[in-house]
Structures are given as structure tokens and as C-alpha cells.
Design a protein around this motif. Structure first.
Motif, PDB file in Angstrom:
ATOM      1  N   GLN A  57       8.669   1.221   7.344  1.00 29.16           N
ATOM      2  CA  GLN A  57       7.710   1.249   6.365  1.00 29.16           C
ATOM      3  C   GLN A  57       7.427  -0.556   6.236  1.00 29.16           C
ATOM      4  OE1 GLN A  57       9.177   3.077   3.007  1.00 29.16           O
ATOM      5  NE2 GLN A  57       8.077   4.955   3.068  1.00 29.16           N
ATOM      6  N   VAL A  58       6.265  -0.654   5.536  1.00 25.57           N
ATOM      7  CA  VAL A  58       5.782  -2.193   5.493  1.00 25.57           C
ATOM      8  C   VAL A  58       5.088  -2.150   4.090  1.00 25.57           C
ATOM      9  CG1 VAL A  58       5.234  -2.496   7.650  1.00 25.57           C
ATOM     10  CG2 VAL A  58       3.469  -1.527   6.289  1.00 25.57           C
ATOM     11  N   PRO A  59       5.390  -3.281   3.649  1.00 25.23           N
ATOM     12  CA  PRO A  59       4.954  -3.434   2.124  1.00 25.23           C
ATOM     13  C   PRO A  59       3.275  -3.636   2.116  1.00 25.23           C
ATOM     14  CG  PRO A  59       5.924  -5.336   2.839  1.00 25.23           C
ATOM     15  CD  PRO A  59       5.960  -4.584   3.883  1.00 25.23           C
ATOM     16  N   ARG A  60       2.450  -3.199   1.402  1.00 24.71           N
ATOM     17  CA  ARG A  60       0.906  -3.392   1.526  1.00 24.71           C
ATOM     18  C   ARG A  60       0.391  -3.825   0.027  1.00 24.71           C
ATOM     19  NH1 ARG A  60       0.881  -3.964   5.764  1.00 24.71           N
ATOM     20  NH2 ARG A  60       0.156  -2.658   7.546  1.00 24.71           N
ATOM     21  N   PRO A  61      -0.139  -4.864  -0.113  1.00 18.52           N
ATOM     22  CA  PRO A  61      -0.842  -5.634  -1.166  1.00 18.52           C
ATOM     23  C   PRO A  61      -1.695  -4.586  -1.992  1.00 18.52           C
ATOM     24  CG  PRO A  61      -1.670  -6.739   0.532  1.00 18.52           C
ATOM     25  CD  PRO A  61      -0.609  -5.864   1.228  1.00 18.52           C
ATOM     26  N   VAL A  72       4.315   1.567   2.214  1.00 16.78           N
ATOM     27  CA  VAL A  72       3.588   2.703   3.142  1.00 16.78           C
ATOM     28  C   VAL A  72       4.322   2.647   4.539  1.00 16.78           C
ATOM     29  CG1 VAL A  72       1.507   2.463   1.750  1.00 16.78           C
ATOM     30  CG2 VAL A  72       1.817   0.987   4.023  1.00 16.78           C
ATOM     31  N   ASP A  73       3.931   3.881   5.257  1.00 14.70           N
ATOM     32  CA  ASP A  73       4.672   3.975   6.679  1.00 14.70           C
ATOM     33  C   ASP A  73       3.536   3.235   7.400  1.00 14.70           C
ATOM     34  OD1 ASP A  73       6.427   5.843   5.796  1.00 14.70           O
ATOM     35  OD2 ASP A  73       5.180   7.791   6.510  1.00 14.70           O
ATOM     36  N   ASP A  74       4.468   2.612   8.340  1.00 12.76           N
ATOM     37  CA  ASP A  74       3.955   1.768   9.455  1.00 12.76           C
ATOM     38  C   ASP A  74       3.273   2.647  10.530  1.00 12.76           C
ATOM     39  OD1 ASP A  74       2.914   0.011  11.373  1.00 12.76           O
ATOM     40  OD2 ASP A  74       5.188  -0.892  11.728  1.00 12.76           O
ATOM     41  N   GLU A  75       1.891   2.941  10.594  1.00 10.32           N
ATOM     42  CA  GLU A  75       1.479   3.750  11.617  1.00 10.32           C
ATOM     43  C   GLU A  75       1.354   3.156  13.086  1.00 10.32           C
ATOM     44  OE1 GLU A  75      -2.595   3.970  10.326  1.00 10.32           O
ATOM     45  OE2 GLU A  75      -2.503   5.504   8.792  1.00 10.32           O
ATOM     46  N   ASP A 112       3.610  -7.749   8.868  1.00 11.14           N
ATOM     47  CA  ASP A 112       2.771  -6.883   9.171  1.00 11.14           C
ATOM     48  C   ASP A 112       3.465  -5.702   9.796  1.00 11.14           C
ATOM     49  OD1 ASP A 112       0.386  -7.784   8.288  1.00 11.14           O
ATOM     50  OD2 ASP A 112       0.155  -9.032  10.115  1.00 11.14           O
ATOM     51  N   ARG A 113       4.628  -5.737  10.179  1.00 14.79           N
ATOM     52  CA  ARG A 113       5.774  -5.046  10.742  1.00 14.79           C
ATOM     53  C   ARG A 113       6.790  -4.464   9.605  1.00 14.79           C
ATOM     54  NH1 ARG A 113       5.841  -7.781  16.482  1.00 14.79           N
ATOM     55  NH2 ARG A 113       3.824  -7.093  17.223  1.00 14.79           N
ATOM     56  N   ALA A 114       7.687  -3.360  10.159  1.00 15.59           N
ATOM     57  CA  ALA A 114       8.821  -3.215   9.077  1.00 15.59           C
ATOM     58  C   ALA A 114       9.844  -4.517   9.137  1.00 15.59           C
ATOM     59  CB  ALA A 114       9.427  -2.026   9.720  1.00 15.59           C
ATOM     60  N   LEU A 115      10.197  -4.740   7.974  1.00 13.36           N
ATOM     61  CA  LEU A 115      10.856  -6.140   7.708  1.00 13.36           C
ATOM     62  C   LEU A 115      12.382  -6.211   8.299  1.00 13.36           C
ATOM     63  CD1 LEU A 115       9.358  -6.536   4.136  1.00 13.36           C
ATOM     64  CD2 LEU A 115       8.689  -7.760   6.229  1.00 13.36           C
TER      65      LEU A 115
END
Length: 472
Positions: A57-61, A72-75, A112-115
């Protein structure tokens, strides 16, 4: 869809080229019957990610900063972008490994990617293989997400087969839905308004350029951070540390902290820095505690709720090693006598326990208490004293790497494992160019303490006593 906590959101906001907010761990593996190759590691990671879904997942502002970011899931998730391969030039010395690790931990993670990232490092002398784990402080909280190393650990060289199903990302919510969800949360839970306000204030403050300090006033452990890091390691025998404890009292943790105080003293003297009887450094030492009402030492799901920050003054100016130890032990005595301290063996015996998760939690606690004005962070986590394995290979050594923040150019992490204490020392490349000297001073400070014990307690050099239990 889970929202980031206020602390996690601040970790993301404060992430900067000069202070990347990730915790790292360097693991050295002994060669097994079959070397751990990149394809095998990639497959193993892919299977274990089901146990830690946030690693996809990645954080989305939220638009307009109306609320805290959400996971949210990283598509576009591709595990091969996170599991990377590197090699050392011959002869693959530890110094070369230190240089590479210093460069890798200095690089920020891509938001922009999983951390997280994992590096397979080959070519180390002695046939050893190294793994470098990096995970953002917003990712590993010890509650909803643990460190990736924790799900890779095995009790034997046999790799467990876990049920695995193909992963498909859930659709990313639209900007409108994120904004509406945030507004709805604030209506249902008014307390979130304060968290959102603090987050927006932090965003504004981070855009204000800070004045550059006067170079003449920069101390040894007070300096602005650059974008580059150095890394060094040291180790000590747990038998030696226990002999010092048995001779002078206290705990192994006291002995380790006294050794750090002695190492800092020796390091300052090599730099011709002024050292007087009153010289001391304030260290933030995260320590595990027992929650009120708990019937035993078994830890709940949230490790973060079991760690508190303890401010300790390291007596660097004291010339006598034994007196330094007594001063450290006395300072920590109150913590032990409250009954809140958790035994080291309890932590080391936790099922599936990975020291890196506790180091991550400790670093979070230290950052959350930055206003207390400490000068360095020291985390000490007891690990298992029996061999553990990763990918069929026996774990040989493990070194934590604690992130640098504020004007603190030095951080020290300690992990005890299979009869030894392993020091991972992270330093700013410009402020502490001689971090290898500090590592040597750690060795000398431990030896200085061992020499204060009676001859009957000292083991012959070159011989190692069998380990019985964890550090205490």
C-alpha cells in the motif's frame, strides 16, 4: 481503507533529503547448503507479503489537507522494484559493506511506492550474504504492521510453506470520495479535527526555511544534518557483559550504556574536544514497560503501547569506568524499581519476534519525544539466543540502523543475539566523518569494563562460554 495516525502523518511530512524517516536493519547470513539467490528471495518475499498487506500500500493525501492521508493499494505494485540486488567489490570487506550501507540508508524512500526496500548484498568475504531492510517510520508501528524481517524469521533452516493467493489491488478512491470521507469522519469523530489542524500546521511550518546555525557553536553531537550518512559496527560478548554486571551490579543494559558513555569519552579525546568532569550527553533510551493491570509480561498486539522514552544523562566526563557504570545504573534504578520494566528474556522469547520491529517502535517513541532536548538516541533490543534462520540461511549477525533527525548527527542501536551484542552506529557523513573511530572506542570501552572484573570471572581469550538465556 485505513487512515494514517497523526504521528504517522507527521513522519511522512517530516521526511526530507537531510532526514529520511526510515528504520533499517543489516542482517548477515551464513552460507547454507544452497546459497540464497535473488530469485529465491523474490519468491519468498512475494509469498510472505500476504502477512503484511500494508507492504503493498501507499499513503494518499486528502485534497486540501481536509484530513489525514489514507493507506490505499498500490495499483502498480511490483515486488522487484522493492527487492534489489547489489554486490561488493573484491575482497568484500566489512568496511566496503559499511560504505555501501551508509549510501543506501541515506536515500529517501519513494512516497509514490510502498514505503520499503530490501537489498540482497553479495560478495561479502567469508561467503556471507547480507540483507539490508529499509522501512519507513510511518509503515512499521508495531501494531497494524510489523517489520518485514519478522515474517521472514524461521526457527530452522526449513522454510515454511504458507498458503498464498494471487493479490489484486483494490481500486484507488477518487479525490472527491477521499474529501467526503474525511469530512464525514470529522462530523462523527470531532476529535479528529484537532489532529487535522496539527497536521496542517506542521505542513506550513515545514515550508519556513530555518536559519543556519553559527558553525562556531556546533558541538560534537549538535550539528545540522547533510544528505549523506556513514555506518559502522561493533560487537561484544554477552559473557563479558554479564561478568561486568555480576562484579559491579546493575543489568547488562546498564553495562552497555556505560560502555557507550566510555566510547563517547574516548572518541571526544581523539578529536581533541574539551572534556571536563561535568561533560555529559542526554540520550533518549526507549525502554519496554509493563502496562498497568497486566497479569504477566506477555505483550499485547500493539508494541508501541509498551515502550516509553527514558531520558538518561551519559556521564562522559567521568574518568573511572566503574563509576560511570554505577552512575548509569543508579539513574535507571527507578525504572526497574517501579515494577514496570519488562525482563529482557521475555522480549527475546516472543514467538516470531524480530528485533527490527522493536527498534522501529523505539525510534518512533524517540521522535515523538524530540521536544525533551536529547542529543542522541540509543535503542537496545534483546534478541533470541538460539539460532534463527531467513530463507534457509542461519542468521549470523544483525545490526540496527536508527534514523537521524533534528540536529542529532549520531544514533546507536544495539541488538543482542546468540551470545553477542551487536552495535549499529549511524552518523552524519559530514558531522561525524570518524564514525569508525567511535566504533573502535566502543570495543575499547567494553574491554575497559571487563578489565575491572576479578580474574576468576574472566574467560580465557579465544574461548567462548555457552549461552544461557538472554541479556538482562
Amino acid at each position: 481503507m485505513r487512515r494514517l495516525s497523526p504521528l504517522d502523518a507527521l513522519f511522512l511530512q517530516r521526511d526530507a533529503p537531510e532526514s529520511p524517516r526510515h528504520i533499517a536493519s543489516l542482517v548477515l547470513l551464513q552460507p547454507g547448503e544452497r546459497p540464497l539467490d535473488y530469485d529465491t528471495l523474490l519468491q519468498l518475499i512475494s509469498e510472505r507479503l500476504d502477512l503484511v498487506p500494508r507492504y503493498r500500500q501507499v499513503p494518499r493525501p486528502v485534497p486540501g489537507a481536509l484530513g489525514l492521508p489514507v493507506w490505499v493499494d498500490d495499483e502498480d505494485f511490483d515486488v522487484s522494484l522493492h527487492v534489489r540486488r547489489s554486490a561488493l567489490p573484491r575482497p568484500g570487506t566489512m568496511q566496503a559493506l559499511h560504505d555501501l550501507v551508509g549510501r543506501l540508508i541515506a536515500r529517501r524512500l519513494d512516497h509514490d511506492r510502498a514505503l520499503w526496500e530490501l537489498y540482497l548484498i553479495e560478495g561479502l568475504e567469508g561467503g556471507l550474504t547480507a540483507l539490508l531492510f529499509k522501512a519507513h517510520q510511518a509503515l512499521v508501528d508495531g501494531s497494524h504492521t510489523v517489520d518485514l524481517a519478522q515474517v521472514l524469521l524461521e526457527d530452522s533452516a526449513d522454510v515454511r510453506e504458507l498458503p498464498h493467493q494471487e493479490w489484486a489491488p483494490r481500486g484507488t478512491p477518487s479525490a472527491v470520495s477521499l474529501a467526503l470521507a474525511s469530512i464525514r469522519d470529522q462530523v462523527v469523530h470531532p476529535g479528529t479535527i484537532l489532529s487535522n489542524s496539527a497536521f496542517r500546521a506542521e505542513r506550513l511550518l515545514s515550508r519556513i526555511p530555518m536559519p543556519r546555525p553559527d558553525p562556531a557553536r556546533i558541538g560534537a553531537l549538535d550539528a545540522p544534518l547533510s544528505r549523506h550518512r556513514r555506518f559502522a559496527t561493533a560487537s561484544a560478548s554477552l559473557d563479558d557483559l554479564r561478568r561486568v554486571r555480576d562484579e559491579h551490579g546493575g543489568t547488562v543494559n546498564d553495562v552497555l550504556l556505560a560502555a557507550i558513555a566510555g566510547a563517547l569519552r574516548g572518541w571526544l579525546l581523539t578529536r581533541a574536544e574539551p572534556v571536563s568532569a561535568s561533560t555529559s550527553f542526554r540520550a533518549m533510551v526507549p525502554m519496554s514497560v509493563r502496562l498497568k493491570g497486566a497479569e504477566d509480561d506477555s505483550l499485547p498486539t500493539s508494541l508501541g503501547s509498551r515502550v516509553r522514552g527514558h531520558l538518561l544523562s551519559l556521564p562522559v566526563g567521568e574518568t573511572n569506568a566503574v563509576v560511570r557504570l554505577h552512575q548509569v545504573s543508579y539513574a535507571l534504578k527507578a525504572h526497574r524499581e517501579t515494577g514496570d520494566a519488562v525482563a529482557a528474556q521475555t522480549l527475546a522469547d516472543l514467538p516470531g519476534f524480530a528485533t527490527s520491529t522493536f527498534h522501529a517502535v523505539g525510534a518512533r517513541v524517540a521522535e515523538n519525544e524530540a521536544s525533551r532536548g536529547y542529543q542522541l538516541v540509543v535503542t537496545n533490543v534483546p534478541g533470541p539466543q538460539e539460532p534463527v534462520f531467513m530463507g534457509g540461511q542461519q542468521l549470523h549477525q544483525v545490526y540496527p540502523a536508527i534514523p537521524l533527525t533534528g540536529r542529532r548527527p549520531l544514533a546507536i542501536g544495539i541488538t543482542t543475539y546468540q551470545g553477542r551484542a551487536y552495535f549499529g552506529i549511524v552518523a552524519d557523513r559530514e558531522a561525524v566523518p570518524d564514525v569508525d573511530v567511535l566504533a573502535q572506542c566502543v570495543d575499547e570501552a567494553v574491554e575497559e569494563l571487563v578489565e575491572t572484573t576479578s580474574p576468576r570471572r574472566r574467560a580465557p581469550r579465544g574461548r567462548k562460554r555457552p549461552e544461557k538465556g538472554g541479556a538482562r
